[in-house]
Write a protein that holds these residues in place. Structure first.
Motif, mmCIF file in Angstrom:
data_model
loop_
_atom_site.group_PDB
_atom_site.id
_atom_site.type_symbol
_atom_site.label_atom_id
_atom_site.label_comp_id
_atom_site.label_asym_id
_atom_site.label_seq_id
_atom_site.Cartn_x
_atom_site.Cartn_y
_atom_site.Cartn_z
ATOM 1 N N PRO A 127 167.984 -10.048 51.231
ATOM 2 C CA PRO A 127 166.736 -9.276 51.134
ATOM 3 C C PRO A 127 165.566 -10.016 51.788
ATOM 4 O O PRO A 127 165.533 -11.254 51.826
ATOM 5 C CB PRO A 127 166.514 -9.141 49.619
ATOM 6 C CG PRO A 127 167.815 -9.519 48.988
ATOM 7 C CD PRO A 127 168.457 -10.493 49.914
ATOM 8 N N VAL A 128 164.591 -9.258 52.259
ATOM 9 C CA VAL A 128 163.381 -9.858 52.827
ATOM 10 C C VAL A 128 162.674 -10.685 51.754
ATOM 11 O O VAL A 128 162.701 -10.353 50.564
ATOM 12 C CB VAL A 128 162.423 -8.768 53.384
ATOM 13 C CG1 VAL A 128 163.042 -8.059 54.571
ATOM 14 C CG2 VAL A 128 162.027 -7.784 52.309
ATOM 15 N N ALA A 129 162.077 -11.796 52.196
ATOM 16 C CA ALA A 129 161.277 -12.664 51.331
ATOM 17 C C ALA A 129 162.057 -13.219 50.141
ATOM 18 O O ALA A 129 161.471 -13.556 49.111
ATOM 19 C CB ALA A 129 160.024 -11.929 50.844
ATOM 20 N N HIS A 130 163.371 -13.325 50.273
ATOM 21 C CA HIS A 130 164.220 -13.814 49.187
ATOM 22 C C HIS A 130 164.863 -15.113 49.667
ATOM 23 O O HIS A 130 165.936 -15.113 50.267
ATOM 24 C CB HIS A 130 165.274 -12.760 48.842
ATOM 25 C CG HIS A 130 165.894 -12.942 47.487
ATOM 26 N ND1 HIS A 130 166.470 -14.123 47.077
ATOM 27 C CD2 HIS A 130 166.037 -12.085 46.440
ATOM 28 C CE1 HIS A 130 166.951 -13.992 45.864
ATOM 29 N NE2 HIS A 130 166.685 -12.766 45.436
ATOM 30 N N VAL A 131 164.198 -16.235 49.380
ATOM 31 C CA VAL A 131 164.625 -17.513 49.943
ATOM 32 C C VAL A 131 165.991 -17.929 49.410
ATOM 33 O O VAL A 131 166.845 -18.399 50.162
ATOM 34 C CB VAL A 131 163.559 -18.597 49.659
ATOM 35 C CG1 VAL A 131 164.047 -19.963 50.139
ATOM 36 C CG2 VAL A 131 162.249 -18.242 50.362
ATOM 37 N N SER A 132 166.218 -17.773 48.110
ATOM 38 C CA SER A 132 167.491 -18.237 47.540
ATOM 39 C C SER A 132 168.666 -17.465 48.117
ATOM 40 O O SER A 132 169.747 -18.035 48.341
ATOM 41 C CB SER A 132 167.473 -18.128 46.017
ATOM 42 O OG SER A 132 167.298 -16.788 45.595
ATOM 43 N N ALA A 133 168.485 -16.162 48.384
ATOM 44 C CA ALA A 133 169.566 -15.389 49.013
ATOM 45 C C ALA A 133 169.813 -15.874 50.434
ATOM 46 O O ALA A 133 170.966 -15.940 50.890
ATOM 47 C CB ALA A 133 169.213 -13.904 49.008
ATOM 48 N N ALA A 134 168.745 -16.236 51.151
ATOM 49 C CA ALA A 134 168.912 -16.779 52.496
ATOM 50 C C ALA A 134 169.635 -18.119 52.462
ATOM 51 O O ALA A 134 170.445 -18.434 53.343
ATOM 52 C CB ALA A 134 167.558 -16.909 53.180
ATOM 53 N N VAL A 135 169.361 -18.930 51.455
ATOM 54 C CA VAL A 135 170.078 -20.203 51.289
ATOM 55 C C VAL A 135 171.573 -19.945 51.152
ATOM 56 O O VAL A 135 172.408 -20.648 51.761
ATOM 57 C CB VAL A 135 169.542 -20.979 50.063
ATOM 58 C CG1 VAL A 135 170.445 -22.167 49.741
ATOM 59 C CG2 VAL A 135 168.119 -21.454 50.303
ATOM 60 N N GLN A 136 171.936 -18.937 50.361
ATOM 61 C CA GLN A 136 173.354 -18.624 50.168
ATOM 62 C C GLN A 136 174.014 -18.194 51.476
ATOM 63 O O GLN A 136 175.151 -18.590 51.770
ATOM 64 C CB GLN A 136 173.497 -17.540 49.105
ATOM 65 C CG GLN A 136 173.079 -17.989 47.711
ATOM 66 C CD GLN A 136 173.089 -16.844 46.709
ATOM 67 O OE1 GLN A 136 173.824 -15.868 46.872
ATOM 68 N NE2 GLN A 136 172.267 -16.945 45.676
ATOM 69 N N VAL A 137 173.309 -17.379 52.270
ATOM 70 C CA VAL A 137 173.874 -16.957 53.555
ATOM 71 C C VAL A 137 174.055 -18.162 54.469
ATOM 72 O O VAL A 137 175.111 -18.331 55.105
ATOM 73 C CB VAL A 137 172.981 -15.896 54.224
ATOM 74 C CG1 VAL A 137 173.451 -15.617 55.653
ATOM 75 C CG2 VAL A 137 172.990 -14.610 53.408
ATOM 76 N N LEU A 138 173.041 -19.006 54.568
ATOM 77 C CA LEU A 138 173.150 -20.197 55.417
ATOM 78 C C LEU A 138 174.293 -21.102 54.965
ATOM 79 O O LEU A 138 175.014 -21.674 55.795
ATOM 80 C CB LEU A 138 171.830 -20.963 55.402
ATOM 81 C CG LEU A 138 170.665 -20.311 56.153
ATOM 82 C CD1 LEU A 138 169.352 -20.991 55.791
ATOM 83 C CD2 LEU A 138 170.891 -20.361 57.661
ATOM 84 N N ALA A 139 174.476 -21.231 53.654
ATOM 85 C CA ALA A 139 175.568 -22.061 53.137
ATOM 86 C C ALA A 139 176.921 -21.490 53.561
ATOM 87 O O ALA A 139 177.833 -22.251 53.939
ATOM 88 C CB ALA A 139 175.469 -22.162 51.619
ATOM 89 N N ARG A 140 177.065 -20.163 53.494
ATOM 90 C CA ARG A 140 178.326 -19.549 53.915
ATOM 91 C C ARG A 140 178.578 -19.794 55.403
ATOM 92 O O ARG A 140 179.701 -20.099 55.809
ATOM 93 C CB ARG A 140 178.317 -18.047 53.627
ATOM 94 C CG ARG A 140 178.482 -17.683 52.169
ATOM 95 C CD ARG A 140 178.903 -16.231 51.993
ATOM 96 N NE ARG A 140 177.933 -15.305 52.540
ATOM 97 C CZ ARG A 140 176.892 -14.822 51.869
ATOM 98 N NH1 ARG A 140 176.688 -15.214 50.611
ATOM 99 N NH2 ARG A 140 176.066 -13.964 52.419
#
Length: 398
Positions: free
Chosen positions: A377-390
């Motif tokens: 989602p936009v402006a959702h840093v923790s979700a972006a962290v999860q994507v980058l980790a994957r």
């Protein structure tokens, strides 16, 4: 580049068209290529606003029979620039029409708003033409949902355009806004209206006061996402770019806006554990790239984020195939729009590359419904962290 042997029965009115570098120009050329018919093109001389890229000729120049660049000042929306553009463009269109077999079809695209105003004037002079008018985004509101306004002048051109709308059974705009005229002229006079997505159509029709006109536009409109070029376009160029082995390379190509920034991704990279971050490289090919460099350094990400200027269109397409993941993000619109009316144009180019795409999306947006390999989602840093980790873990497994 060869010229078609047969004369054009299609007239294209596109204020910005190749070789000028602009998303509107590229998509108009893609539409010409998609239709596959010879065309004459009326465009504005855009050198004061836009650079040129001769490689854009590969998209549709083989279908262009005649081209005229109207030598008027290039403006995003001022009536004083629209009037000479319309007068000179109309003269050229009618002269070509007289000296050829006669046009059957007329196509115009906005942005820029002046395209539709000239096309409307041509349609009134040649009502037998089948006019297809395309909208890239809403014209009378900007990406933040604020009114985009420039006053029209009560002059002979406006009087003629207003009378044309009234003959068609529709009232002219009453707010004196050039951008409203650029929307309602095609709404009232065009035979077909193209929108890139359903949300865009509904958002624009909310501003139309007449319910009968809204219904008429829906009946005459088509949802037509931006065309995607064939695979041969992704193999034309071979740009120099050294990619560090052992990392997963994420590419972003485009401008940055307050509603479509990179803070979420940069913040997520800064929070990622070092061993995962070392497996990634983010490549930002961006306008105003010099303003991004301090943001990257401030977060201590200079080793993982490479900031570069824009590249030419064919280099861009080639580089999309050399990345492991491509990044695209929705404009943040929930504070200003009832629905997100924007579909990023680069999605059509990313889609043709075959490279997995990470979309940072608003819930329910058109982009959120596309075939994305990764999403957050936009402006959702923790979700972006999860994507980058994957993505980083994929590098580890590879």
């Amino acid at each position: 580049m060869t010229t078609p042997a047969e004369p054009a029965r299609d007239l294209v009115v596109s204020y910005c068209f190749p070789p000028y570098v602009d998303t509107a120009a590229i998509i108009a050329a893609k539409r010409v290529r998609e239709a596959g018919r010879p065309v004459d093109v009326i465009q504005n001389e855009m050198s004061e606003l836009r650079p040129q890229d001769e490689s854009l000729a590969l998209i549709a120049d083989h279908l262009v029979v005649r081209r005229h660049e109207v030598p008027t000042p290039s403006r995003f929306g001022t009536w004083g620039a629209v009037v000479p553009w319309v007068e000179q463009g109309l003269d050229q269109a009618l002269a070509w029409d007289r000296t050829g077999p006669g046009y059957k079809r007329l196509y115009s695209r906005a942005q820029f708003s002046a395209s539709h105003i000239l096309a409307a004037r041509i349609k009134l002079a040649r009502p037998d033409l089948r006019w297809t008018a395309e909208f890239s985004d809403p014209l009378s509101t900007d990406v933040a949902g604020d009114l985009r306004y420039h006053a029209v002048r009560r002059d002979p051109l406006l009087t003629l355009l207003g009378a044309g709308l009234q003959r068609a059974g529709w009232p002219p705009p009453e707010n004196g806004n050039l951008f409203s005229w650029a929307e309602e002229l095609p709404f009232g006079l065009a035979d077909e209206i193209l929108f890139t997505n359903e949300h865009q159509r509904e958002q624009m029709l909310e501003a139309v006061a007449d319910p009968d006109l809204r219904d008429s536009v829906r009946q005459r409109s088509t949802i037509a996402p931006h065309p995607t070029l064939g695979p041969e376009f992704y193999a034309h160029a071979d740009p120099e770019l050294t990619l560090e082995p052992g990392r997963r390379h994420i590419g972003y190509f485009g401008n940055f806006y307050a509603t479509r920034g990179m803070d979420t991704v940069l913040d997520a990279l800064a929070l990622l554990p070092r061993e995962q971050r070392d497996r990634l490289q983010l490549h930002l090919f961006a306008g105003a790239h010099d303003k991004l460099i301090p943001l990257v350094k401030k977060r201590g990400l200079a080793d993982v984020v490479q900031v570069r200027p824009f590249v030419g269109f064919l280099d861009f397409l080639a580089l999309t195939r050399r990345m492991d993941v491509l990044l695209v993000n929705d404009a943040i619109s929930t504070a200003s729009h009832t629905r997100n009316p924007f579909l990023p144009s680069k999605w059509s180019d990313y889609k043709g590359s075959g490279t997995p795409v990470w979309g940072i999306v608003e819930p329910g947006s058109t982009l959120s419904g596309q075939d994305l390999a990764h999403r957050s989602p936009v402006a959702h840093v923790s979700a972006a962290v999860q994507v980058l980790a994957r993505i980083a873990d994929e590098a580890g497994r590879r």
